[in-house]
Design a protein around this motif. Structure first.
Motif: not given
Ligand code: ADP
Length: 213
Positions: A97, A137-138, A140-141
């Motif tokens: 991100y 998927k996220n 940010n992670k």
């Protein structure tokens, strides 16, 4: 003719020098019904590009170089140090991100990924980030390091390399950007410190500069 695009007036100057050379600037100006001052920029471009030679008291003469030789000569003598851009980098611990945000904020398509100290770890392209985002998927992670191309598979250049060689690397490896690096000795061995980036835009800019625009 391939390569450099000459103006009509520059073509006319070359034709006059071919027939009458060596010939003074004043005589060329007279034959074209122009003032010496009006002719000066064209004569400067033609001598800088290597097509015309100039000798004091003798005048202008043709060097016999082809425009293609001139381009190869210039690109083969300009170094990456003279054409590079500042590096845009994120740490290897950054998320996908944050890397995408950096692409937007810095307006670049390729992000260099570095470890602490600015050492080259990888390269993240636009498509690398798209691919990561498409997993659903996220992001940010998700660390950028899982979706970048990593060392030792990075094609690099260095400040002393000639622009022509760096341009050939961009083409043969089909990439948009090369990290510009210098080799430094560290406690954990030889590492590549990132000092810049060299992109297709740098070549385009150089090309326009050489045309005197
Ligand atoms: P994009 O993927 O957005 O089309 P590129 O053509 O520059 O952008 O990148 C293609 C692939 O090559 C990507 O997976 C990227 O990680 C990788 N890549 C980009 N630059 C380099 C480089 N200098 N050395 C090695 N791999 C690179």
């Amino acid at each position: 003719m391939s390569g450099i695009e000459l103006s009509k007036r520059q073509e006319a100057i070359l034709a006059i020098v071919k027939t009458y050379g060596p010939i003074t600037g004043k005589e060329i100006a007279d034959r074209l019904n122009l003032s010496r001052a009006a002719l000066r920029p064209d004569l400067a471009i033609l001598t800088m590009s290597g097509l015309l030679g100039a000798r004091p008291r003798v005048g202008y003469y043709l060097t016999g170089k082809e425009p293609a030789d001139v381009i190869a000569g210039v690109l083969g003598s300009v170094k990456v140090a003279q054409a590079l851009s500042q590096p845009v980098a994120v740490r290897d611990t950054s998320s996908v991100y944050d890397t995408i945000v950096t692409m937007f904020v810095e307006d670049v398509g390729t992000i260099i990924v570095v470890s602490e100290g600015g050492f080259l770890e990888g390269v993240a392209s636009r498509k690398d980030m798209l691919k990561a985002a498409m997993t659903g998927k996220n992001i940010n992670k998700m660390p950028v390091s899982v979706s970048m191309t990593r060392m030792p598979n990075i094609v690099v250049t260095h400040p002393e390399e000639h622009v022509l060689q760096a341009a050939q690397k961009l083409l043969s490896h089909q990439v948009d950007a090369l990290p510009v690096v210098v080799s430094v000795k560290t406690d954990s061995g030889e590492k590549l410190q990132v000092v810049g980036r060299f992109t297709k835009t740098n070549i385009t800019r150089l090309f326009v500069q050489l045309a005197g625009k």
